[in-house]
Design a protein around this motif. Sequence first.
Motif, PDB file in Angstrom:
ATOM      1  N   TYR A   1       0.802  -1.286  -0.029  1.00 11.69           N
ATOM      2  CA  TYR A   1      -0.099  -0.104   0.005  1.00 11.69           C
ATOM      3  C   TYR A   1       0.937   1.204  -0.099  1.00 11.69           C
ATOM      4  O   TYR A   1       0.659   2.238  -0.695  1.00 11.69           O
ATOM      5  CB  TYR A   1      -0.964   0.077   1.305  1.00 11.69           C
ATOM      6  N   GLU A   2       1.892   1.304   0.806  1.00 12.82           N
ATOM      7  CA  GLU A   2       2.829   2.474   0.873  1.00 12.82           C
ATOM      8  C   GLU A   2       3.582   2.711  -0.415  1.00 12.82           C
ATOM      9  O   GLU A   2       3.411   3.817  -0.874  1.00 12.82           O
ATOM     10  CB  GLU A   2       3.872   2.282   1.795  1.00 12.82           C
ATOM     11  N   GLU A   3       3.751   1.804  -1.157  1.00  7.41           N
ATOM     12  CA  GLU A   3       4.305   1.928  -2.765  1.00  7.41           C
ATOM     13  C   GLU A   3       3.284   2.564  -3.216  1.00  7.41           C
ATOM     14  O   GLU A   3       3.695   3.193  -4.380  1.00  7.41           O
ATOM     15  CB  GLU A   3       4.927   0.684  -3.188  1.00  7.41           C
ATOM     16  N   PHE A   4       2.147   2.165  -3.235  1.00  3.78           N
ATOM     17  CA  PHE A   4       1.167   2.726  -4.156  1.00  3.78           C
ATOM     18  C   PHE A   4       0.859   4.237  -3.916  1.00  3.78           C
ATOM     19  O   PHE A   4       0.530   5.101  -4.823  1.00  3.78           O
ATOM     20  CB  PHE A   4      -0.229   1.843  -3.908  1.00  3.78           C
ATOM     21  N   TYR A   5       1.118   4.594  -2.406  1.00  2.05           N
ATOM     22  CA  TYR A   5       1.040   5.885  -2.196  1.00  2.05           C
ATOM     23  C   TYR A   5       2.131   6.656  -2.924  1.00  2.05           C
ATOM     24  O   TYR A   5       1.860   7.835  -3.301  1.00  2.05           O
ATOM     25  CB  TYR A   5       1.203   6.081  -0.602  1.00  2.05           C
ATOM     26  N   THR A   6       3.285   6.212  -2.808  1.00  2.00           N
ATOM     27  CA  THR A   6       4.313   6.818  -3.259  1.00  2.00           C
ATOM     28  C   THR A   6       4.093   6.930  -4.856  1.00  2.00           C
ATOM     29  O   THR A   6       4.503   7.829  -5.408  1.00  2.00           O
ATOM     30  CB  THR A   6       5.784   5.961  -3.246  1.00  2.00           C
ATOM     31  N   ARG A   7       3.652   6.013  -5.451  1.00  2.00           N
ATOM     32  CA  ARG A   7       3.168   6.079  -7.006  1.00  2.00           C
ATOM     33  C   ARG A   7       2.394   7.239  -7.260  1.00  2.00           C
ATOM     34  O   ARG A   7       2.710   7.951  -8.261  1.00  2.00           O
ATOM     35  CB  ARG A   7       2.738   4.601  -7.338  1.00  2.00           C
ATOM     36  N   ALA A   8       1.615   7.338  -6.368  1.00  2.00           N
ATOM     37  CA  ALA A   8       0.513   8.369  -6.364  1.00  2.00           C
ATOM     38  C   ALA A   8       1.393   9.880  -6.410  1.00  2.00           C
ATOM     39  O   ALA A   8       1.133  10.717  -7.216  1.00  2.00           O
ATOM     40  CB  ALA A   8      -0.584   8.460  -5.503  1.00  2.00           C
ATOM     41  N   ARG A   9       2.089   9.894  -5.527  1.00  2.00           N
ATOM     42  CA  ARG A   9       2.845  11.228  -5.283  1.00  2.00           C
ATOM     43  C   ARG A   9       3.868  11.323  -6.652  1.00  2.00           C
ATOM     44  O   ARG A   9       3.925  12.568  -7.178  1.00  2.00           O
ATOM     45  CB  ARG A   9       3.676  11.300  -4.068  1.00  2.00           C
ATOM     46  N   GLU A  10       4.361  10.244  -7.128  1.00  2.00           N
ATOM     47  CA  GLU A  10       5.315  10.502  -8.256  1.00  2.00           C
ATOM     48  C   GLU A  10       4.346  10.641  -9.735  1.00  2.00           C
ATOM     49  O   GLU A  10       4.917  11.180 -10.427  1.00  2.00           O
ATOM     50  CB  GLU A  10       5.953   9.108  -8.519  1.00  2.00           C
ATOM     51  N   ALA A  11       3.204  10.316  -9.442  1.00  2.00           N
ATOM     52  CA  ALA A  11       2.449  10.786 -10.786  1.00  2.00           C
ATOM     53  C   ALA A  11       1.744  12.094 -10.743  1.00  2.00           C
ATOM     54  O   ALA A  11       1.217  12.632 -11.483  1.00  2.00           O
ATOM     55  CB  ALA A  11       0.910   9.734 -10.544  1.00  2.00           C
ATOM     56  N   GLY A  12       2.274  12.813  -9.641  1.00  2.00           N
ATOM     57  CA  GLY A  12       1.925  14.222  -9.546  1.00  2.00           C
ATOM     58  C   GLY A  12       0.639  14.670  -8.797  1.00  2.00           C
ATOM     59  O   GLY A  12       0.262  15.692  -9.115  1.00  2.00           O
ATOM     60  N   ILE A  13       0.194  13.686  -8.287  1.00  2.00           N
ATOM     61  CA  ILE A  13      -1.049  14.086  -7.407  1.00  2.00           C
ATOM     62  C   ILE A  13      -0.496  14.730  -6.077  1.00  2.00           C
ATOM     63  O   ILE A  13       0.494  14.559  -5.608  1.00  2.00           O
ATOM     64  CB  ILE A  13      -1.578  12.740  -7.084  1.00  2.00           C
ATOM     65  N   ARG A  14      -1.263  15.819  -5.914  1.00  2.00           N
ATOM     66  CA  ARG A  14      -0.743  16.868  -4.845  1.00  2.00           C
ATOM     67  C   ARG A  14      -1.467  16.521  -3.501  1.00  2.00           C
ATOM     68  O   ARG A  14      -2.469  16.248  -3.404  1.00  2.00           O
ATOM     69  CB  ARG A  14      -1.097  18.018  -5.238  1.00  2.00           C
ATOM     70  N   PHE A  15      -0.655  16.286  -2.535  1.00  2.00           N
ATOM     71  CA  PHE A  15      -1.064  15.959  -1.059  1.00  2.00           C
ATOM     72  C   PHE A  15      -1.071  17.165  -0.195  1.00  2.00           C
ATOM     73  O   PHE A  15       0.038  17.879  -0.017  1.00  2.00           O
ATOM     74  CB  PHE A  15      -0.595  14.807  -0.500  1.00  2.00           C
TER      75      PHE A  15
END
Lengths: 332, 622
Positions: free
Chosen positions: B235-249
């Motif tokens: 799951y954490e890797e998935f979260y990292t992927r989202a950040r790398e995809a340019g999704i803003r948190f």
Amino acid sequence: MTARPTQLDAHFAAEVMERPGGKHLLTCMACGTCASVCLVRRFYPSFNPRRVLHQASLGMREAVLSSPEIWLCSACDACYPRCPQEIHISEVMGALRDLAIEAGYEAPGPFPVVDSAVCSGCAVCARVCPYEAMAPARDEADPTRQTAHVDHTRCLHCGLCVAACPSGAISLEETNDQEILARVTADGWMEQRGLLSGGTQPRCLAFVCQWSIRSDAAWERAQRFGDQVRLVPLPCSGRVEPAMVLWALSRGVDAVLVVGCDDDECHYQRGTYIGRSKVYLLSEMLATMGYQQERVRFARQASADRYGLERHVQEMLATITTLTAPIAVTVD
Amino acid sequence: MVDAARHPNITILANTEVEHVDGFIGNFSVNLITKPRYVIADRCNGCGACAQACPIEVPNPFELNIAPRKAIDVPHGQAVPLVYAVDMDHCIHCYKCVTACGKLDAIDFAQQPQETNIEVGTIVVATGFSSFDPSVIPEYGYGRYPNVITAMELERLANSAGPTVGRLVRPSDGQPPQSMAIIQCVGSRDKRYNEYCSGFCCMYAIKNAILLKQMHHAMDITIFYIDIRTPSKGYEEFYTRAREAGIRFFQGRPSLVSEDPDTGNLIIEAEDQALGGVVEVEAEMVCLSAAAIPQPDADDLAAKLTLARSPSGFFMEYHPKLRPVDAPTDGVYLAGAAQGPKDIPASVAQGSAAASRAARVLSQDTWEIEPIVAEVDPALCISAQGKKCGICARACPYGAIVVEQGQPATIFTAKCHGCGGCAAECPHNAIQQKHFTDAQILAQIKTLLQDRPEEKILAFMCNWCSYGGADMAGISHFTYPATSRGIRVMCCARTDDKFVLEAFRRGAGMVLVSGCHPQDCHYITGQQVGARRFERLRTTLERMGIDPARYRVEWISAAEGEKYARVITEMDAVLASYDPAEVVRQNRQAAAQIARRLKKWNEDPRLVHIFEDLPLVEEVVE
């Protein structure tokens, strides 16, 4: 600031929690809802209730008690109903202020100044003050007289007393009559002509409670009417002076709008009610004088209503254009 | 689902509600009501001609009312069994469907609800969860601003089988949005609504964000969160992927969503922790990750199956660590989000576990139960003498006791879990719990208070929580005075108030009655049965002249060793503040009244050996 565990006071949080209102201090999960809803931050960008709570929970006693921030919260409680942990933040701030006063810190002010030579000791200010900060007491210079005294530990400088004083004995920096009038007349606005004075477009003077506006963007949007409207910020809608409204109307301003906080959102407990009743009485008075009471209006502005100011101004301008010229009002 | 429908050992009873459940593990009798479809299931081949002919369109709840459906329709495209049903609330009886159905002749407007009874050995409860309605949170504007939607609505709008065929559009103007803000923890982690964390919202919000980013590369996506929780494998890797995809948190819970009246865009205000300041984000659409909440009819089902519910409202398991899929009622098992918010992998795992637990029972001819059950002595039960009582039945959390006037109370041994509440509640000592009989417990009281009783604290502890708490205090090496003496009962409901009186009669200095916290009780409502009694006892003691400060009731969980040690330390301090002579005086003064209240025990032949050292009641009274 650096927080070293050795410098943290392990008992501070418990001390705050023992105070009335302080008991929920440690349930904060730092979601920041309070910080983003807080209207104080528009004028004091550094103010952050979440940080104050966090510092208090960590035990940063000196940092919290010496901070001017704990004196900025005016207990409007915009945050309280939105806090997911149901922390009554203004009460926690109150607990912190109590501790600060006990520790010898003083509130930063500014505070109203009473001209004891002019003060008649009538105690109207004591009745209007939402914080019981004004009280008549024996005058220092002349012990035979009673004059108003300001309790600096309680005053939150709303200016209601300044507006209420029948003798004009109280002044508060930045909210004195002269300063407010200067904002009204700036850039020769009063010299321009409205519909009543033979001009082509309506002219509306709006006194706006500074706390009722969410953001500078909302303020700017309301400015799109240009010279048709003059927005004058007041510390509280209760600060509005009927004499100033009448003065504006007598000088050819088409209408005066007073914008104050919504019920239960007033930054000064009951300032908005005072402002509202002033405007209501004034409009009734104008009606008995045969003047169109629609030309004076109070608008309630909910803190969550981002585009409310713009709408209130627009409605007022629309009202003006439907009115025919009234009989003239002259005020000395 | 299709596989399940084809399986020879699985029968799917769709459109059917559980009306009543009787019996016990291995022998449940379940009354079911099958609601009428007004379509004969055996004849309907799912062709859909009827729906095409139907002129009535109503909002489709499966599509969250974004799309229409007909008054005769299937619940959704993949429904199993694929049988159409008439929605009688909206049908205008034009019978066009009957004509369309033609020779199949599957439509039958005369159908009635059908009651059936089935015999089953075990029951698995997998009723899922419901979604929190965010319109009760005024600051987020759901229901007021058309472009604020829930995550479930986003699922439908982004689904290729959904109402927009997978084309994400704004409800206000039907245009594809260029930006999206997702708000987490809507109605969860919130004391005003649901205090718990819904658990899987972080992952589906990230999933939705990545999905949208894949479909619309230029889309600007912002996620507002308090904490991102990704505690499972990958799951954490998935979260990292989202950040790398340019999704803003942004780490901050928004306080306000306002709508620009001109554009229908939304302005979200939140404080970002890392920035230490307020951010204002304008987005064309806002998606709310609403909390998972218990099904609205969970109460109803809980009553039918004698299930317990956690403080959050989800069904409670027998033991959170050791029996996580068992319901408190034997033979009933829990699977999926009905037991607590759960994502798909966890639900599948729990479903398999529940099936295995059920198979364990079904594969055996006999089933062993705990021997600590309660039994009724028919000679003593006053119901047998035609008097009205039924106290035991009301105390039983499992509905295991049936009382009929004129008959002695009957205990269904297979349903009894051995809390012992009935034994303590029975005013005539007609019920005994095996291995926790009055004689056994009274013998313990007698022995523990044989020597200098006025210096001792007698503690009654429930097996599951407070006894575990005392154990925890020991293994954690918490120091506490050595004056306490413990007696274990299965549930605090077994702690008869007469045990406390007997302890004082035997000279005890202090008495502690302890059990589970109300929401932790292992016997559903056993703690409440006990708690009511212990509260009453306080005034009784006061009347008898025993200082209520010498009697304490505490709820101590198995993890609260520190609390156990603290309670005993505090009680010891209270006792130390007393003059021992005063303790003795109070106990002596109360002895006569206590003896009167314990008269039935004194006369009980089974207890003679316990009381033989005490003076007779008459002597005490004099």
